[in-house]
Design a protein around this motif. Structure first.
Motif, short mmCIF file in Angstrom:
data_model
loop_
_atom_site.label_atom_id
_atom_site.label_comp_id
_atom_site.label_asym_id
_atom_site.label_seq_id
_atom_site.Cartn_x
_atom_site.Cartn_y
_atom_site.Cartn_z
N LEU A 73 0.99 -1.07 0.07
CA LEU A 73 0.03 0.05 0.21
C LEU A 73 0.93 1.50 -0.07
N HIS A 74 2.12 1.03 0.70
CA HIS A 74 3.01 2.24 0.56
C HIS A 74 4.53 1.72 0.30
N SER A 75 5.37 2.60 -0.26
CA SER A 75 6.67 2.06 -0.83
C SER A 75 7.44 1.72 0.56
N SER A 76 7.23 1.93 1.48
CA SER A 76 7.98 1.71 2.81
C SER A 76 7.49 0.39 3.30
N LEU A 120 -1.64 -11.12 9.32
CA LEU A 120 -3.18 -11.45 8.91
C LEU A 120 -3.22 -11.57 7.62
N VAL A 121 -3.63 -12.76 6.87
CA VAL A 121 -3.82 -13.05 5.60
C VAL A 121 -5.30 -13.39 5.50
N MET A 122 -6.16 -12.50 4.61
CA MET A 122 -7.33 -12.61 4.54
C MET A 122 -7.66 -12.81 3.08
N SER A 123 -8.43 -13.78 2.82
CA SER A 123 -8.82 -14.36 1.57
C SER A 123 -10.09 -13.63 1.17
N SER A 124 -10.29 -12.87 0.02
CA SER A 124 -11.29 -12.31 -0.19
C SER A 124 -12.18 -12.99 -1.26
N GLY A 146 2.19 -7.64 12.72
CA GLY A 146 3.50 -7.79 11.73
C GLY A 146 2.94 -7.22 10.29
N GLY A 147 1.91 -7.37 9.97
CA GLY A 147 1.47 -6.86 8.43
C GLY A 147 0.11 -7.62 8.24
N LEU A 148 -0.64 -7.00 7.11
CA LEU A 148 -1.71 -7.49 6.60
C LEU A 148 -1.62 -7.69 5.15
N VAL A 149 -2.32 -9.01 4.82
CA VAL A 149 -2.16 -9.24 3.43
C VAL A 149 -3.43 -9.86 3.11
N THR A 150 -3.81 -9.18 1.75
CA THR A 150 -5.13 -9.81 1.14
C THR A 150 -5.12 -9.73 -0.34
N ASP A 151 -5.88 -10.47 -0.98
CA ASP A 151 -6.29 -10.47 -2.46
C ASP A 151 -7.29 -9.74 -2.75
N GLY A 152 -8.01 -9.10 -1.66
CA GLY A 152 -8.93 -8.08 -1.67
C GLY A 152 -8.44 -6.67 -1.63
N SER A 153 -9.47 -5.67 -1.43
CA SER A 153 -9.18 -4.26 -1.21
C SER A 153 -9.51 -3.90 0.07
N VAL A 154 -8.76 -2.74 0.18
CA VAL A 154 -9.16 -1.91 1.57
C VAL A 154 -9.53 -0.53 1.45
N ARG A 155 -10.07 -0.18 2.53
CA ARG A 155 -10.75 1.14 2.50
C ARG A 155 -9.93 2.14 3.46
N ASP A 156 -10.34 3.47 3.45
CA ASP A 156 -9.67 4.42 4.22
C ASP A 156 -8.04 4.50 4.39
N THR A 157 -7.58 4.37 3.04
CA THR A 157 -6.27 4.13 2.75
C THR A 157 -5.29 4.91 3.61
N ASP A 158 -5.62 6.51 3.60
CA ASP A 158 -4.73 7.56 4.38
C ASP A 158 -4.60 6.76 5.83
N CYS A 167 0.70 -3.07 4.97
CA CYS A 167 -0.39 -3.67 4.10
C CYS A 167 -0.20 -4.03 2.73
N PHE A 168 -0.65 -5.07 2.24
CA PHE A 168 -0.47 -5.71 0.97
C PHE A 168 -1.90 -5.97 0.32
N SER A 169 -2.36 -5.28 -0.61
CA SER A 169 -3.61 -5.52 -1.18
C SER A 169 -3.68 -5.47 -2.60
N TYR A 170 -4.76 -5.93 -2.94
CA TYR A 170 -4.97 -5.91 -4.69
C TYR A 170 -4.99 -4.44 -5.07
N SER A 171 -5.88 -3.74 -4.21
CA SER A 171 -6.14 -2.28 -4.58
C SER A 171 -6.72 -1.52 -3.34
N THR A 172 -7.40 -0.40 -3.59
CA THR A 172 -8.15 0.33 -2.54
C THR A 172 -9.51 0.66 -3.21
#
Length: 286
Positions: A73-76, A120-124, A146-158, A167-172
């Motif tokens: 979600l962010h380059s860092s 946390l690995v969330m299967s969408s 330690g982190g969040l990983v999903t093949d779905g999307s997340v809200r409230d990106t900022d 956070c690693f997601s397909y998109s927002t």
């Protein structure tokens, strides 16, 4: 009318026939976890690049382990941790009624299992569906996940970026998640972008993506991947000093480097031989 004796027999038979069915179903599923990864090994895996880990699994002949549908979600953002899994299923009224409510929901059960050494690995159910946002993920910040990983999307990106956890997601998305899917199971075996994840697997994420390292072979994967990274650093160093086509040394196959090859000779000049490395032909330990 059925006599009380017959009724008792029928009830007993019904109960006894149900028990083996449940037992068979439980046994058929097998254990959810593939083993335990120590904090020390976890840190060692996290010190490697995702491409080195992918290569390590490839050398062993294991299936692809990169979750293509999860981008930082962010380059860092970088992460490493043991997987805690959460599976979503498409929304259906009866499932919504049967799912534990409030804080007992599988998603909050999963949240409470997470800490600094867990991801946390969330299967969408779809790439554009929301697995959560600001209010829910405040708890993940509090858990110092330690982190969040999903093949779905997340809200409230900022807000999620401000929370500070990787956070690693397909998109927002601005979509609401509950209209499309519901959390159903915590810590079962899940499929994320077609990659199987078992609870306890090592999850490593960086700018190239997210890789799943099965717990059962994590030590071997580290051994191969670390050896490859050492060799690649030496090859790069040599090519910087003596510019030329990399085909003289690279690419190479771990476990099949010949001692008399140009790469084998280069490694020998740096003290790397079959006696202290599993990268050479006949020395593989996998």
């Amino acid at each position: 009318m059925i006599s009380s004796a017959l009724r008792k027999v029928a009830t007993t038979a019904s109960r006894s026939s149900a028990v083996p069915s449940v037992a068979r179903r439980t046994m058929a599923m097998g254990p959810a976890s593939g083993g335990e990864i120590s904090d020390e090994l976890l840190a060692k895996l996290g010190s490697l690049s995702t491409q080195a880990l992918v290569d390590g699994l490839w050398v062993m002949g294991w299936p692809s382990a990169q979750i293509d549908g999860a981008r930082p979600l962010h380059s860092s953002h970088k992460c490493v941790g043991r997987a805690v899994t959460l599976n979503f299923v498409p929304a259906r009224p009866d499932i919504a009624q049967d799912k534990p409510a409030g804080g007992e929901s599988p998603e909050y059960e999963a949240f409470e299992k997470c800490g600094p050494n867990e991801v946390l690995v969330m299967s969408s159910v779809g790439p554009w569906e929301s697995v959560g946002g600001d209010i829910k993920f405040l708890r993940l910040k509090q858990r110092e996940i330690g982190g969040l990983v999903t093949d779905g999307s997340v809200r409230d990106t900022d807000e999620i970026i401000n929370y500070g956890f990787p956070c690693f997601s397909y998109s927002t998305t601005a979509r609401q998640g509950p209209a499309a899917m519901q959390p159903w199971e915590c810590n079962g075996v899940v499929s994320v972008s077609g990659v199987t994840v078992r609870p306890g697997d090592a999850i490593v994420g960086d700018q190239d993506g997210v890789v799943v390292v099965p717990a059962k072979v994590a030590e071997t994967v580290y051994s191969i991947a670390h050896g490859r990274e050492v060799i690649e650093d030496l090859v790069k160093e040599e090519l910087v000093k003596n510019p030329g086509p990399p085909g003289k040394f690279y690419p190479f196959m771990s476990g099949k480097i010949k001692v008399e090859s140009p790469l084998g000779q280069l490694l020998a000049s740096k003290g790397i031989t079959p006696e202290n490395s599993n990268q050479f032909e006949g020395s593989a330990d996998w």
